[in-house]
Design a protein around this motif. Sequence first.
Motif, PDB file in Angstrom:
ATOM      1  N   MET A   8       0.958  -1.218  -0.179  1.00 55.34           N
ATOM      2  CA  MET A   8       0.033   0.060  -0.094  1.00 55.34           C
ATOM      3  C   MET A   8       0.927   1.092   0.008  1.00 55.34           C
ATOM      4  SD  MET A   8      -2.760   1.276   2.863  1.00 55.34           S
ATOM      5  CE  MET A   8      -3.586  -0.304   3.002  1.00 55.34           C
ATOM      6  N   LEU A   9       0.522   2.176  -0.911  1.00 54.46           N
ATOM      7  CA  LEU A   9       1.082   3.538  -0.986  1.00 54.46           C
ATOM      8  C   LEU A   9       0.190   4.536  -0.473  1.00 54.46           C
ATOM      9  CD1 LEU A   9       3.930   4.917  -1.888  1.00 54.46           C
ATOM     10  CD2 LEU A   9       3.028   5.273  -3.934  1.00 54.46           C
ATOM     11  N   PRO A  24       3.253   6.455   6.080  1.00 56.44           N
ATOM     12  CA  PRO A  24       3.421   5.086   6.631  1.00 56.44           C
ATOM     13  C   PRO A  24       2.111   4.502   6.379  1.00 56.44           C
ATOM     14  CG  PRO A  24       3.501   6.560   8.329  1.00 56.44           C
ATOM     15  CD  PRO A  24       3.431   7.490   7.222  1.00 56.44           C
ATOM     16  N   ALA A  25       2.150   3.190   5.673  1.00 51.95           N
ATOM     17  CA  ALA A  25       0.928   2.297   5.568  1.00 51.95           C
ATOM     18  C   ALA A  25       0.792   1.541   6.880  1.00 51.95           C
ATOM     19  CB  ALA A  25       1.227   1.501   4.505  1.00 51.95           C
ATOM     20  N   PRO A  26      -0.256   1.020   7.150  1.00 52.46           N
ATOM     21  CA  PRO A  26      -0.571   0.389   8.332  1.00 52.46           C
ATOM     22  C   PRO A  26       0.122  -1.042   8.251  1.00 52.46           C
ATOM     23  CG  PRO A  26      -2.485   0.409   6.958  1.00 52.46           C
ATOM     24  CD  PRO A  26      -1.538   1.174   6.326  1.00 52.46           C
ATOM     25  N   THR A  27       0.344  -1.603   7.182  1.00 53.97           N
ATOM     26  CA  THR A  27       1.061  -2.815   7.099  1.00 53.97           C
ATOM     27  C   THR A  27       2.073  -2.722   5.669  1.00 53.97           C
ATOM     28  OG1 THR A  27      -1.138  -4.072   7.792  1.00 53.97           O
ATOM     29  CG2 THR A  27       0.889  -5.473   6.512  1.00 53.97           C
ATOM     30  N   VAL A  28       3.373  -3.448   6.032  1.00 54.73           N
ATOM     31  CA  VAL A  28       4.319  -3.337   5.032  1.00 54.73           C
ATOM     32  C   VAL A  28       4.057  -3.920   4.030  1.00 54.73           C
ATOM     33  CG1 VAL A  28       6.726  -3.753   4.537  1.00 54.73           C
ATOM     34  CG2 VAL A  28       6.046  -3.016   6.870  1.00 54.73           C
ATOM     35  N   ALA A  29       3.427  -5.157   3.822  1.00 54.20           N
ATOM     36  CA  ALA A  29       3.025  -5.943   2.444  1.00 54.20           C
ATOM     37  C   ALA A  29       1.880  -6.557   2.828  1.00 54.20           C
ATOM     38  CB  ALA A  29       4.168  -6.870   2.147  1.00 54.20           C
ATOM     39  N   ILE A  46      -8.053   7.449   8.364  1.00 53.34           N
ATOM     40  CA  ILE A  46      -7.175   7.776   9.513  1.00 53.34           C
ATOM     41  C   ILE A  46      -6.098   8.846   8.944  1.00 53.34           C
ATOM     42  CG2 ILE A  46      -5.173   6.893  10.820  1.00 53.34           C
ATOM     43  CD1 ILE A  46      -6.948   4.530  10.977  1.00 53.34           C
ATOM     44  N   ALA A  47      -5.489   8.780   7.912  1.00 54.46           N
ATOM     45  CA  ALA A  47      -4.661   9.837   7.271  1.00 54.46           C
ATOM     46  C   ALA A  47      -5.247  11.318   6.882  1.00 54.46           C
ATOM     47  CB  ALA A  47      -3.776   9.297   6.116  1.00 54.46           C
ATOM     48  N   ASN A  48      -6.244  11.068   6.564  1.00 56.51           N
ATOM     49  CA  ASN A  48      -7.113  12.335   5.973  1.00 56.51           C
ATOM     50  C   ASN A  48      -7.391  13.208   7.221  1.00 56.51           C
ATOM     51  OD1 ASN A  48      -8.367  13.805   4.272  1.00 56.51           O
ATOM     52  ND2 ASN A  48     -10.238  13.424   4.686  1.00 56.51           N
ATOM     53  N   GLY A  49      -7.604  12.715   8.494  1.00 56.38           N
ATOM     54  CA  GLY A  49      -7.593  13.425   9.617  1.00 56.38           C
ATOM     55  C   GLY A  49      -6.428  14.200   9.929  1.00 56.38           C
ATOM     56  N   LYS A  50      -5.444  13.861   9.242  1.00 52.08           N
ATOM     57  CA  LYS A  50      -4.096  14.456   9.705  1.00 52.08           C
ATOM     58  C   LYS A  50      -3.427  15.417   8.542  1.00 52.08           C
ATOM     59  CE  LYS A  50      -2.433  10.538  12.189  1.00 52.08           C
ATOM     60  NZ  LYS A  50      -1.345   9.211  12.283  1.00 52.08           N
ATOM     61  N   TYR A  51      -4.169  15.128   7.177  1.00 51.98           N
ATOM     62  CA  TYR A  51      -3.639  15.887   6.209  1.00 51.98           C
ATOM     63  C   TYR A  51      -4.671  16.466   5.474  1.00 51.98           C
ATOM     64  CZ  TYR A  51       0.518  13.223   7.932  1.00 51.98           C
ATOM     65  OH  TYR A  51       1.341  12.673   8.508  1.00 51.98           O
ATOM     66  N   LYS A  53      -5.026  16.734   2.057  1.00 48.44           N
ATOM     67  CA  LYS A  53      -5.610  15.959   0.637  1.00 48.44           C
ATOM     68  C   LYS A  53      -4.807  14.559   0.811  1.00 48.44           C
ATOM     69  CE  LYS A  53      -6.931  17.163  -3.450  1.00 48.44           C
ATOM     70  NZ  LYS A  53      -7.308  17.810  -4.414  1.00 48.44           N
ATOM     71  N   THR A  54      -5.350  13.393   0.788  1.00 45.32           N
ATOM     72  CA  THR A  54      -4.876  12.306   0.942  1.00 45.32           C
ATOM     73  C   THR A  54      -5.491  11.144  -0.157  1.00 45.32           C
ATOM     74  OG1 THR A  54      -4.780  12.486   3.534  1.00 45.32           O
ATOM     75  CG2 THR A  54      -4.227  10.481   2.616  1.00 45.32           C
ATOM     76  N   MET A  55      -4.406  10.553  -0.553  1.00 41.34           N
ATOM     77  CA  MET A  55      -4.688   9.565  -1.679  1.00 41.34           C
ATOM     78  C   MET A  55      -4.008   8.193  -1.258  1.00 41.34           C
ATOM     79  SD  MET A  55      -2.889  11.369  -4.946  1.00 41.34           S
ATOM     80  CE  MET A  55      -3.458  13.147  -4.163  1.00 41.34           C
ATOM     81  N   GLY A  56      -4.433   7.080  -1.974  1.00 42.01           N
ATOM     82  CA  GLY A  56      -3.574   6.037  -1.775  1.00 42.01           C
ATOM     83  C   GLY A  56      -3.784   5.065  -3.079  1.00 42.01           C
ATOM     84  N   LYS A  57      -3.030   3.986  -2.997  1.00 40.15           N
ATOM     85  CA  LYS A  57      -2.980   2.912  -3.936  1.00 40.15           C
ATOM     86  C   LYS A  57      -2.457   1.594  -3.502  1.00 40.15           C
ATOM     87  CE  LYS A  57      -2.442   2.970  -8.937  1.00 40.15           C
ATOM     88  NZ  LYS A  57      -1.781   3.841 -10.140  1.00 40.15           N
ATOM     89  N   CYS A  58      -3.151   0.732  -3.912  1.00 39.90           N
ATOM     90  CA  CYS A  58      -2.538  -0.732  -3.645  1.00 39.90           C
ATOM     91  C   CYS A  58      -1.719  -1.325  -4.934  1.00 39.90           C
ATOM     92  CB  CYS A  58      -3.647  -1.860  -3.383  1.00 39.90           C
ATOM     93  SG  CYS A  58      -4.446  -1.480  -1.744  1.00 39.90           S
ATOM     94  N   VAL A  59      -0.510  -1.547  -4.721  1.00 43.64           N
ATOM     95  CA  VAL A  59       0.262  -2.182  -5.976  1.00 43.64           C
ATOM     96  C   VAL A  59       0.759  -3.607  -5.964  1.00 43.64           C
ATOM     97  CG1 VAL A  59       2.187  -1.616  -7.396  1.00 43.64           C
ATOM     98  CG2 VAL A  59       1.025   0.269  -6.059  1.00 43.64           C
ATOM     99  N   GLU A  60       0.183  -4.270  -7.161  1.00 48.89           N
ATOM    100  CA  GLU A  60       0.569  -5.733  -7.180  1.00 48.89           C
ATOM    101  C   GLU A  60       1.911  -5.958  -7.563  1.00 48.89           C
ATOM    102  OE1 GLU A  60      -2.124  -7.639  -9.825  1.00 48.89           O
ATOM    103  OE2 GLU A  60      -1.465  -9.724  -9.057  1.00 48.89           O
ATOM    104  N   ILE A  61       2.668  -6.934  -6.771  1.00 44.81           N
ATOM    105  CA  ILE A  61       3.861  -7.089  -7.049  1.00 44.81           C
ATOM    106  C   ILE A  61       4.287  -8.510  -6.927  1.00 44.81           C
ATOM    107  CG2 ILE A  61       4.261  -6.726  -4.570  1.00 44.81           C
ATOM    108  CD1 ILE A  61       7.099  -5.210  -5.159  1.00 44.81           C
TER     109      ILE A  61
END
Length: 111
Positions: A8-9, A24-29, A46-51, A53-61
């Motif tokens: 997660m990014l 920081p993501a809640p889990t490394v992988a 959770i992050a949006n409460g601190k910042y 504009k927040t965005m995220g993406k899951c990346v397959e690896i």
Amino acid sequence: MEHIAAFMLLIACSNDLQTCTEQPAPTVAYESMQQCELELRPALQIANGKYGKTMGKCVEIDPALFYEDAEIVWDVTAQGEIEVAIELINPQIDLNAMARSDHADETTRVN
């Protein structure tokens, strides 16, 4: 040993998207994309409460990439989308076979 299938990014940006930082993501992988995607929206809330504009993406690896010397390179486009690339320290390995983040529905934004 766990099978690594995704990460997660999380990115926090200023309202004009000129200044962005990785958070920081809640889990490394994650063992699956589905597991990552299930945790993405709560992590963004959770992050949006601190910042602003927040965005995220899951990346397959590919799990083999987890053991390589690699760098995650990301950028936020003017449209507010996250672009992710995996750059290997050892460029002998084919990146297209190792990581995919080209699914448009994997990017989630919370404003």
